[in-house]
Design a protein around this motif. Structure first.
Motif, mmCIF file in Angstrom:
data_model
loop_
_atom_site.group_PDB
_atom_site.id
_atom_site.type_symbol
_atom_site.label_atom_id
_atom_site.label_comp_id
_atom_site.label_asym_id
_atom_site.label_seq_id
_atom_site.Cartn_x
_atom_site.Cartn_y
_atom_site.Cartn_z
ATOM 1 N N ALA A 1 4.252 2.903 10.795
ATOM 2 C CA ALA A 1 2.927 3.160 10.692
ATOM 3 C C ALA A 1 3.897 4.365 9.900
ATOM 4 N N TRP A 2 2.539 4.822 9.416
ATOM 5 C CA TRP A 2 3.046 6.017 8.913
ATOM 6 C C TRP A 2 2.194 6.629 9.633
ATOM 7 N N GLU A 3 2.480 8.683 9.552
ATOM 8 C CA GLU A 3 1.531 9.617 10.652
ATOM 9 C C GLU A 3 1.764 10.709 9.559
ATOM 10 N N VAL A 4 0.131 10.298 9.429
ATOM 11 C CA VAL A 4 0.080 11.081 8.229
ATOM 12 C C VAL A 4 -1.129 12.818 8.593
ATOM 13 N N HIS A 5 -1.003 13.935 7.971
ATOM 14 C CA HIS A 5 -1.765 14.744 8.765
ATOM 15 C C HIS A 5 -3.556 14.543 8.511
ATOM 16 N N ASP A 6 -3.579 14.830 9.336
ATOM 17 C CA ASP A 6 -5.338 14.031 9.348
ATOM 18 C C ASP A 6 -6.120 15.085 8.475
ATOM 19 N N GLU A 7 -5.954 15.526 7.634
ATOM 20 C CA GLU A 7 -6.765 16.037 6.357
ATOM 21 C C GLU A 7 -6.141 14.868 5.138
ATOM 22 N N HIS A 8 -5.709 14.042 5.266
ATOM 23 C CA HIS A 8 -5.610 13.247 3.971
ATOM 24 C C HIS A 8 -6.262 12.317 4.463
ATOM 25 N N VAL A 9 -7.038 11.624 5.695
ATOM 26 C CA VAL A 9 -7.812 10.312 5.909
ATOM 27 C C VAL A 9 -9.018 10.379 5.063
ATOM 28 N N GLN A 10 -9.484 11.280 4.989
ATOM 29 C CA GLN A 10 -10.343 10.040 3.652
ATOM 30 C C GLN A 10 -10.135 10.109 2.457
ATOM 31 N N PRO A 11 -9.538 11.566 1.535
ATOM 32 C CA PRO A 11 -8.748 10.883 0.658
ATOM 33 C C PRO A 11 -7.951 9.178 0.793
ATOM 34 N N LEU A 12 -7.154 9.019 1.816
ATOM 35 C CA LEU A 12 -6.342 7.522 1.709
ATOM 36 C C LEU A 12 -7.216 7.074 1.763
ATOM 37 N N ALA B 1 1.336 -1.597 0.089
ATOM 38 C CA ALA B 1 -0.033 0.334 -0.068
ATOM 39 C C ALA B 1 0.943 1.259 -0.434
ATOM 40 N N LEU B 2 1.677 0.888 -0.064
ATOM 41 C CA LEU B 2 3.276 2.128 0.087
ATOM 42 C C LEU B 2 2.469 2.685 -1.424
ATOM 43 N N GLY B 3 2.617 2.669 -2.116
ATOM 44 C CA GLY B 3 2.337 3.329 -3.164
ATOM 45 C C GLY B 3 1.007 4.547 -3.377
ATOM 46 N N ALA B 4 -0.042 3.752 -2.927
ATOM 47 C CA ALA B 4 -0.743 5.296 -2.789
ATOM 48 C C ALA B 4 -0.922 5.707 -1.832
ATOM 49 N N ILE B 5 -0.093 5.545 -0.295
ATOM 50 C CA ILE B 5 0.367 6.817 0.421
ATOM 51 C C ILE B 5 1.172 7.980 0.050
ATOM 52 N N CYS B 6 2.244 7.069 -0.740
ATOM 53 C CA CYS B 6 3.357 8.710 -0.760
ATOM 54 C C CYS B 6 2.235 8.849 -2.729
ATOM 55 N N ALA B 7 1.473 8.707 -3.366
ATOM 56 C CA ALA B 7 0.953 9.376 -4.280
ATOM 57 C C ALA B 7 -0.599 10.469 -3.651
ATOM 58 N N THR B 8 -0.816 9.736 -2.618
ATOM 59 C CA THR B 8 -2.090 10.771 -1.941
ATOM 60 C C THR B 8 -1.909 11.707 -1.002
ATOM 61 N N VAL B 9 -0.878 11.514 -0.196
ATOM 62 C CA VAL B 9 -0.234 11.906 0.538
ATOM 63 C C VAL B 9 1.101 12.808 0.451
ATOM 64 N N PRO B 10 1.450 14.274 0.653
ATOM 65 C CA PRO B 10 2.952 14.798 -0.127
ATOM 66 C C PRO B 10 3.815 14.420 1.293
ATOM 67 N N GLU B 11 5.315 14.726 0.335
ATOM 68 C CA GLU B 11 5.964 14.491 1.497
ATOM 69 C C GLU B 11 6.121 15.061 2.807
ATOM 70 N N TYR B 12 6.282 16.383 2.548
ATOM 71 C CA TYR B 12 6.381 17.633 3.696
ATOM 72 C C TYR B 12 5.214 16.678 4.729
ATOM 73 N N ASP B 13 3.853 16.148 4.378
ATOM 74 C CA ASP B 13 2.635 15.973 5.262
ATOM 75 C C ASP B 13 2.582 14.374 6.295
ATOM 76 N N ARG B 14 3.859 13.519 5.874
ATOM 77 C CA ARG B 14 3.930 12.317 5.815
ATOM 78 C C ARG B 14 5.153 11.559 6.486
ATOM 79 N N ARG B 15 5.675 11.284 7.632
ATOM 80 C CA ARG B 15 6.593 10.768 8.370
ATOM 81 C C ARG B 15 6.466 9.439 8.599
ATOM 82 N N TRP B 16 7.568 8.858 8.567
ATOM 83 C CA TRP B 16 7.145 7.392 9.082
ATOM 84 C C TRP B 16 8.178 7.072 10.936
#
Length: 87
Positions: free
Chosen positions: A52-63, A31-46
């Motif tokens: 687990a990936w930490e992503v800014h909350d605004e990306h939950v619904q698009p993910l 699923a890594l490709g979907a995460i990287c394609a949906t969440v910009p690099e500055y809004d995700r961190r391992w």
């Protein structure tokens, strides 16, 4: 027998750093490709401790939408205090 493809998202209830709320995304490696394609690099961190990936909350619904379109079963826990739960 095929394995069920499950993605679990723990939605942030309070901001990790006081103002930016982050959700944790637990997913299979494929699923890594979907995460990287949906969440910009500055809004995700391992997070290596929780694996687990930490992503800014605004990306939950698009993910969630992308994962479901790719055939994953998505389980979301927690809520967003300002916008309500993910649909």
């Amino acid at each position: 027998m095929s394995r069920r493809r499950i993605v679990r998202i723990e939605r942030a209830i309070a901001g990790v750093d006081g103002y930016r709320k982050r959700a944790k995304v637990f997913s299979p490696y494929d699923a890594l490709g979907a995460i990287c394609a949906t969440v910009p690099e500055y809004d995700r961190r391992w997070d290596p401790e929780r694996k687990a990936w930490e992503v800014h909350d605004e990306h939950v619904q698009p993910l969630k939408d992308v994962f479901e379109a790719e055939g994953y079963e998505v389980r979301v826990t927690g809520s967003n205090l300002y916008r309500g739960s993910v649909k």
